[in-house]
Design a protein around this motif. Sequence first.
Motif, PDB file in Angstrom:
ATOM      1  N   HIS A  53       0.673  -0.726  -0.640  1.00  0.00           N
ATOM      2  CA  HIS A  53       0.067   0.065  -0.181  1.00  0.00           C
ATOM      3  C   HIS A  53       1.292   1.363  -0.418  1.00  0.00           C
ATOM      4  O   HIS A  53       0.376   2.301   0.347  1.00  0.00           O
ATOM      5  CB  HIS A  53      -0.920   0.387   1.506  1.00  0.00           C
ATOM      6  CG  HIS A  53      -2.180   1.360   1.142  1.00  0.00           C
ATOM      7  ND1 HIS A  53      -2.378   1.877   2.515  1.00  0.00           N
ATOM      8  CD2 HIS A  53      -2.819   0.860   0.103  1.00  0.00           C
ATOM      9  CE1 HIS A  53      -3.609   2.560   1.674  1.00  0.00           C
ATOM     10  NE2 HIS A  53      -4.201   2.124   1.045  1.00  0.00           N
ATOM     11  N   ILE A  54       2.288   1.194  -0.767  1.00  0.00           N
ATOM     12  CA  ILE A  54       3.113   2.511  -0.134  1.00  0.00           C
ATOM     13  C   ILE A  54       2.748   3.108  -1.127  1.00  0.00           C
ATOM     14  O   ILE A  54       3.142   4.883  -0.393  1.00  0.00           O
ATOM     15  CB  ILE A  54       4.811   2.088   0.180  1.00  0.00           C
ATOM     16  CG1 ILE A  54       5.218   2.606   0.970  1.00  0.00           C
ATOM     17  CG2 ILE A  54       5.596   1.215  -1.206  1.00  0.00           C
ATOM     18  CD1 ILE A  54       4.959   2.126   2.772  1.00  0.00           C
ATOM     19  N   ARG A  55       2.773   3.174  -2.436  1.00  0.00           N
ATOM     20  CA  ARG A  55       2.271   4.271  -2.980  1.00  0.00           C
ATOM     21  C   ARG A  55       0.872   3.722  -3.769  1.00  0.00           C
ATOM     22  O   ARG A  55       0.025   3.425  -3.536  1.00  0.00           O
ATOM     23  CB  ARG A  55       3.311   4.257  -3.725  1.00  0.00           C
ATOM     24  CG  ARG A  55       5.015   5.072  -3.709  1.00  0.00           C
ATOM     25  CD  ARG A  55       5.853   5.108  -4.344  1.00  0.00           C
ATOM     26  NE  ARG A  55       6.544   3.924  -4.793  1.00  0.00           N
ATOM     27  CZ  ARG A  55       7.359   2.946  -3.879  1.00  0.00           C
ATOM     28  NH1 ARG A  55       7.430   3.770  -2.573  1.00  0.00           N
ATOM     29  NH2 ARG A  55       7.757   1.750  -4.521  1.00  0.00           N
ATOM     30  N   GLU A  56       0.998   5.015  -4.629  1.00  0.00           N
ATOM     31  CA  GLU A  56      -0.769   4.955  -5.299  1.00  0.00           C
ATOM     32  C   GLU A  56      -1.115   3.770  -6.351  1.00  0.00           C
ATOM     33  O   GLU A  56       0.000   3.589  -6.295  1.00  0.00           O
ATOM     34  CB  GLU A  56      -0.477   6.634  -6.022  1.00  0.00           C
ATOM     35  CG  GLU A  56      -0.182   6.434  -6.882  1.00  0.00           C
ATOM     36  CD  GLU A  56      -0.299   7.975  -8.086  1.00  0.00           C
ATOM     37  OE1 GLU A  56      -0.997   8.721  -7.362  1.00  0.00           O
ATOM     38  OE2 GLU A  56       0.813   8.534  -8.436  1.00  0.00           O
ATOM     39  N   THR A 247      18.272  -4.438   5.416  1.00  0.00           N
ATOM     40  CA  THR A 247      17.342  -4.228   4.746  1.00  0.00           C
ATOM     41  C   THR A 247      15.955  -3.704   5.786  1.00  0.00           C
ATOM     42  O   THR A 247      15.382  -4.612   5.526  1.00  0.00           O
ATOM     43  CB  THR A 247      17.338  -3.434   3.013  1.00  0.00           C
ATOM     44  OG1 THR A 247      17.289  -2.598   2.304  1.00  0.00           O
ATOM     45  CG2 THR A 247      16.285  -4.719   3.047  1.00  0.00           C
ATOM     46  N   THR A 248      15.260  -2.340   5.496  1.00  0.00           N
ATOM     47  CA  THR A 248      15.793  -1.385   5.498  1.00  0.00           C
ATOM     48  C   THR A 248      16.070   0.063   6.439  1.00  0.00           C
ATOM     49  O   THR A 248      14.821  -0.420   7.965  1.00  0.00           O
ATOM     50  CB  THR A 248      14.534  -0.050   4.652  1.00  0.00           C
ATOM     51  OG1 THR A 248      14.461  -0.849   3.612  1.00  0.00           O
ATOM     52  CG2 THR A 248      14.501   0.934   4.100  1.00  0.00           C
ATOM     53  N   SER A 249      17.066   0.240   6.299  1.00  0.00           N
ATOM     54  CA  SER A 249      17.135   1.676   7.665  1.00  0.00           C
ATOM     55  C   SER A 249      16.870   2.487   7.434  1.00  0.00           C
ATOM     56  O   SER A 249      16.679   3.342   7.229  1.00  0.00           O
ATOM     57  CB  SER A 249      19.058   1.715   7.974  1.00  0.00           C
ATOM     58  OG  SER A 249      18.962   0.015   7.808  1.00  0.00           O
ATOM     59  N   SER A 344      13.683   6.371  -6.574  1.00  0.00           N
ATOM     60  CA  SER A 344      13.421   7.857  -6.201  1.00  0.00           C
ATOM     61  C   SER A 344      11.879   8.023  -6.797  1.00  0.00           C
ATOM     62  O   SER A 344      11.438   7.567  -7.792  1.00  0.00           O
ATOM     63  CB  SER A 344      13.963   9.188  -6.954  1.00  0.00           C
ATOM     64  OG  SER A 344      13.980   8.394  -8.372  1.00  0.00           O
ATOM     65  N   PHE A 345      10.939   8.949  -6.371  1.00  0.00           N
ATOM     66  CA  PHE A 345       9.656   8.271  -6.419  1.00  0.00           C
ATOM     67  C   PHE A 345       8.819  10.066  -6.532  1.00  0.00           C
ATOM     68  O   PHE A 345       9.160  10.819  -5.984  1.00  0.00           O
ATOM     69  CB  PHE A 345       8.870   7.896  -5.350  1.00  0.00           C
ATOM     70  CG  PHE A 345       9.655   6.969  -4.826  1.00  0.00           C
ATOM     71  CD1 PHE A 345       9.126   5.167  -5.443  1.00  0.00           C
ATOM     72  CD2 PHE A 345      10.424   6.191  -3.877  1.00  0.00           C
ATOM     73  CE1 PHE A 345       9.588   3.700  -5.466  1.00  0.00           C
ATOM     74  CE2 PHE A 345      11.017   5.342  -3.276  1.00  0.00           C
ATOM     75  CZ  PHE A 345      10.938   3.552  -4.581  1.00  0.00           C
ATOM     76  N   LYS A 346       8.004   9.865  -7.125  1.00  0.00           N
ATOM     77  CA  LYS A 346       7.013  11.652  -6.994  1.00  0.00           C
ATOM     78  C   LYS A 346       6.508  10.815  -5.509  1.00  0.00           C
ATOM     79  O   LYS A 346       5.961  10.266  -5.481  1.00  0.00           O
ATOM     80  CB  LYS A 346       6.247  11.200  -8.196  1.00  0.00           C
ATOM     81  CG  LYS A 346       6.485  12.811  -9.290  1.00  0.00           C
ATOM     82  CD  LYS A 346       5.379  12.665 -10.648  1.00  0.00           C
ATOM     83  CE  LYS A 346       5.037  12.007 -10.988  1.00  0.00           C
ATOM     84  NZ  LYS A 346       4.150  12.709 -11.983  1.00  0.00           N
TER      85      LYS A 346
HETATM   86  N1  SAM Z   1      11.470   2.992   6.425  1.00  0.00           N
HETATM   87  C1  SAM Z   1      11.939   3.633   5.320  1.00  0.00           C
HETATM   88  C2  SAM Z   1      12.994   4.365   5.435  1.00  0.00           C
HETATM   89  O1  SAM Z   1      12.715   4.898   6.818  1.00  0.00           O
HETATM   90  O2  SAM Z   1      12.903   5.521   4.869  1.00  0.00           O
HETATM   91  C3  SAM Z   1      11.159   3.304   3.798  1.00  0.00           C
HETATM   92  C4  SAM Z   1      10.310   2.440   3.894  1.00  0.00           C
HETATM   93  S1  SAM Z   1       8.946   2.712   2.918  1.00  0.00           S
HETATM   94  C5  SAM Z   1       8.251   1.494   3.147  1.00  0.00           C
HETATM   95  C6  SAM Z   1      10.069   2.310   1.315  1.00  0.00           C
HETATM   96  C7  SAM Z   1      10.042   4.242   0.503  1.00  0.00           C
HETATM   97  O3  SAM Z   1       8.915   3.991  -0.590  1.00  0.00           O
HETATM   98  C8  SAM Z   1       9.798   5.011   0.951  1.00  0.00           C
HETATM   99  O4  SAM Z   1      11.661   5.333   1.901  1.00  0.00           O
HETATM  100  C9  SAM Z   1       9.307   6.072   0.244  1.00  0.00           C
HETATM  101  O5  SAM Z   1      10.929   7.085  -0.192  1.00  0.00           O
HETATM  102  C10 SAM Z   1       8.630   5.634  -0.390  1.00  0.00           C
HETATM  103  N2  SAM Z   1       7.494   5.355   0.202  1.00  0.00           N
HETATM  104  C11 SAM Z   1       7.222   5.734   1.559  1.00  0.00           C
HETATM  105  N3  SAM Z   1       5.628   6.290   0.677  1.00  0.00           N
HETATM  106  C12 SAM Z   1       5.699   7.456   0.204  1.00  0.00           C
HETATM  107  C13 SAM Z   1       4.602   8.298  -0.047  1.00  0.00           C
HETATM  108  N4  SAM Z   1       3.579   8.499   0.242  1.00  0.00           N
HETATM  109  N5  SAM Z   1       5.156   8.528  -1.558  1.00  0.00           N
HETATM  110  C14 SAM Z   1       6.121   8.563  -2.755  1.00  0.00           C
HETATM  111  N6  SAM Z   1       6.754   7.559  -1.980  1.00  0.00           N
HETATM  112  C15 SAM Z   1       6.528   6.933  -0.908  1.00  0.00           C
END
Ligand code: SAM
Length: 458
Positions: A53-56, A247-249, A344-346
Motif C-alpha cells: 500500500h506504500i504508493r498510489e 534492509t531497510t534502515s 526515487s518517487f514522486k
Molecule cells: N523505512 C524506510 C525509511 O525510513 O526510509 C522506508 C520504507 S518505505 C516502505 C519505502 C520507500 O517508499 C520510502 O523510503 C519512500 O521513499 C517511499 N514512500 C513511502 N511513502 C511514500 C509516499 N507517500 N509517496 C512516495 N513515496 C513514498
Amino acid sequence: MTKQADKKLFIKTWGCQMNVYDSKRMEDILSPFGYKTVDTPEGADMVILNTCHIREKATDKVFSELGRIRPFKDKKAANDEQMLIAVAGCVAQAEGDFIMERAPYVDLVFGPQTYHELPEMIAKLTNAYGENRVVNTEFQGESKFDFLPEEHGSQGANAFLSIQEGCDKFCTFCVVPYTRGAEYSRTPKGIIDEAKRLVDNGAVEICLLGQNVNAFHGEDELGNTWGLGKLIQAVADIDGLERIRYTTSHPRDMDDELIETHAHPKLMPFLHLPVQSGSDRILKAMNRKHKADLYRDVIAKLRKARPDLAFSSDFIVAFPGETEDDFEETMQLVRDVNYASAYSFKYSARPGTPAANMQNLIRDDIASDRLARLQALINEQQLAFNKQSIGLTVPVLIERKGKKEGQLSGRSPYFQSVNIQGNERLINTIVDVTITDGFANSVTGDIALQETISKANA
Ligand code: SAM
Ligand code: SF4
C-alpha cells in the motif's frame, strides 16, 4: 483444518522483501495441510494476493488482479469446485471492509499480523463454522512469530529473514505505522535458530529484514537488549553462511556498534539508507527527525569503518511545499554522497497520513520535471559506479538464468546485478567474476577461474 489431498496454492506478491518473506511463510503454514504452490491462478484451490500500500494505485491494482482471477473462480464453481480468494498484506489491512464490499467474490481478507491464523481462517470458510467470508485485520497482543511453523525446505541460496516489523517513526507521508503496526523486534535466539536452519537448507546469504531494521532491539533470555550490530556479529558466526545484508534502515538508528560492524567481512559492502530529501525544511515537514548533515555524518563514519561501502537511498520529490531550492538541496546531497544506486518517487498522498492533509501541493508537471532531473543524476552515478568496477574480480552469488541464451545472473558484494556466461549448475553458488563492462543497471563479467585456466593453457 486437516490435511487433504494435494491442493493448489497460488500467491501473487507485490512490494517489498518483507512481503516476499511473508508469502514464503504463508506457503510454509499451508504446506502441512496439503497445499502445493503453483505458478498460475487458473485451477488453484486457493489464491492469495499479498499486497503493498506504500504508493498510489495500490488498491486499483488489487481490484484489476481480482477481476482477472474471478473467471477462474467462476469456472471452478461451474464444476462444483471451490476456489478461495484471499487479499492479504497492507492493502488488506487498510481497505479490508471496502474490498469485501466491492468484491463480493473475495472470501478472505487478512492483514500482515494475522497470517499465522491462516489454517483457522480457511477452516472457518470451508467447514463446521459455516462462515461465508472472513475479515481478520486486528493487531493482536501476541506476535505471529511465536506461532509460525519452521520453514519448509530450502528457501534458496539467498534467503530473507524478518527480524523486526512495524514502525514508530510516523514519517508524515508513510502508511507503514498504520498498516504494519507498532515496532516489534523478535528475540535474538528465534532469529539465530531460523538463520541456522536456512543455512542448513542451503542459504549462503541471508538478508535481515525490517521496515526499520536498524531500530532492532531484541531481548535475549537474560533480559539484555541486542542492537542490530550485535545480532549481525552473532549471525556471522554461523558456519557455512558467507554473506549478510540488511534492509531497510533509518539514518537516526545507525548506532556506533552497527557502524563498526560494517568492517565485518561477512557483512556485504552495500547499504540502502533512505534519506528522502536533502532539505532540512522538508525533512522536518516529513517528520524524519534528522537533518541532512546528520545523514552526511553517518555516511562519513560508515565509509571510515568500511572504505569500499557503496550506498543506495530512497528519495521523494515534490513533497507538499517543496521549493526549487529545497529540491536543489536534494540534488546537492546526491552529489555529495555519490550513490551506487537509488530509488526515487514522486510524492503520492496516502489516505490517513498527516501529509495527505497538507496544502501547497506541487503541480504534476513540476514534480515530473524534478523526478526526471534527479533520476538523470542518479543514473549518471550508477553508470560511473558500474564502470569503475571494470577490471575488479569479485565474488558473485549466481541466482538465476539471465535473459540471454547461456547467460547467468547474480549479485556482486556491492549488490550490482552481474551477468556472465556459464553453466546452470553454478546457480546458487558463489563464483569469482572479473567485471568486463558496466552499464546503468548492471555489469557483465567472466568467470575468473576460466580466465586463469585459459591463460594457463595459452
Ligand atoms: N523505512 C524506510 C525509511 O525510513 O526510509 C522506508 C520504507 S518505505 C516502505 C519505502 C520507500 O517508499 C520510502 O523510503 C519512500 O521513499 C517511499 N514512500 C513511502 N511513502 C511514500 C509516499 N507517500 N509517496 C512516495 N513515496 C513514498
Ligand atoms: Fe515509514 Fe520508514 Fe518513516 Fe517508518 S521510518 S514511517 S517505515 S518511512
